[in-house]
Design an enzyme around this catalytic site. Structure first.
Site, PDB file in Angstrom:
ATOM      1  N   ASN A 150       7.485  19.234  -9.658  1.00 33.69           N
ATOM      2  CA  ASN A 150       8.851  19.746  -9.129  1.00 33.69           C
ATOM      3  C   ASN A 150      10.086  19.348  -9.972  1.00 33.69           C
ATOM      4  O   ASN A 150      10.000  18.289 -10.643  1.00 33.69           O
ATOM      5  CB  ASN A 150       9.061  18.932  -7.793  1.00 33.69           C
ATOM      6  CG  ASN A 150       8.235  19.645  -6.596  1.00 33.69           C
ATOM      7  OD1 ASN A 150       7.730  20.725  -6.714  1.00 33.69           O
ATOM      8  ND2 ASN A 150       7.804  18.609  -5.611  1.00 33.69           N
ATOM      9  N   HIS A 151      11.123  19.924  -9.953  1.00 32.73           N
ATOM     10  CA  HIS A 151      12.471  19.555 -10.698  1.00 32.73           C
ATOM     11  C   HIS A 151      13.337  19.623  -9.499  1.00 32.73           C
ATOM     12  O   HIS A 151      13.536  20.354  -8.548  1.00 32.73           O
ATOM     13  CB  HIS A 151      12.514  20.675 -11.717  1.00 32.73           C
ATOM     14  CG  HIS A 151      11.719  20.499 -12.993  1.00 32.73           C
ATOM     15  ND1 HIS A 151      12.256  20.785 -14.182  1.00 32.73           N
ATOM     16  CD2 HIS A 151      10.439  20.363 -13.105  1.00 32.73           C
ATOM     17  CE1 HIS A 151      11.287  20.853 -15.146  1.00 32.73           C
ATOM     18  NE2 HIS A 151      10.245  20.539 -14.432  1.00 32.73           N
TER      19      HIS A 151
END
Length: 210
Positions: free
Chosen positions: A82-83
């Protein structure tokens, strides 16, 4: 006869591309139930390589129930992939340090969606992709190359990108009954004795099994 030995890594002597998965897992954050198998076109030991961005410091788990069938090339994307999406840039500057660690100042951690959980008696088709934090219900089917971005109901069939429910395998009342029966929690002796009913479509008859 009490069925195959769940501790046997390769349940079929002539087929070394198919394994009872729990017997080859080494990562303590991957938990797999009895008789769940993984088939791989090349080497079933590739399974953990297909659990992606699964970093120890995050601590998220992949939990898979009993009697699941997982096809070759299935990938699980974990929370480490995830970013942040709210800033102007999604680039993870801070991980490179050297002055860029300040990018994390005053921000929350990267998005965390919790453990990924697959129920019992789930069939996941060839090259399907399961995104972080998804829960796949008991008895569900995930079609070939589906991308699962949200929870899958019990006994649903999902397909597409993003995966959508295309069909429910049983009626609502039958699904309630199947979850109460939970045949996957029976003793292996009872399962073996009642295979003709587990592999049929008569839910009411299955409920009467002893």
């Amino acid at each position: 006869m009490n069925g195959p030995d769940p501790e046997n890594t390769f349940p079929l002597a002539h087929h070394h591309n198919l394994v009872f998965l729990k017997n080859i897992i080494r990562n303590p954050n991957i938990v797999v139930g009895d008789y769940t198998y993984y088939h791989d076109m090349d080497d079933p030991h590739n399974f953990e390589k297909n659990v992606l961005y699964h970093f120890d410091f995050i601590g998220d788990k992949l939990c898979i129930g009993k009697f699941c069938a997982i096809a070759s090339g299935v990938k699980f994307i974990m929370n480490g992939g995830n970013h942040e999406t709210s800033p102007v840039s999604t680039y993870p500057f801070a991980i490179f340090a050297n002055g860029w660690e300040q990018a994390d100042a005053g921000t929350d951690k990267y998005p965390y969606k919790g453990d990924t959980v697959v129920g019992n008696d789930v069939w996941i088709g060839y090259e399907a992709v399961i995104m972080p934090g998804v829960r796949i219900g008991n008895g569900a089917i995930v079609a070939t190359k589906a991308v699962v971005t949200r929870d899958v109901p019990d006994y649903a069939i999902v397909a597409g990108n993003p995966a959508q429910v295309v069909k429910m395998r049983f009626t609502e009342s039958e699904i309630t009954q199947l979850l109460q029966i939970a045949w996957w929690d029976w003793s292996i002796e009872k399962i073996t004795r009642n295979l003709p009913y587990i592999t049929a479509a008569d839910v009411a008859r299955l409920a009467d099994c002893e």
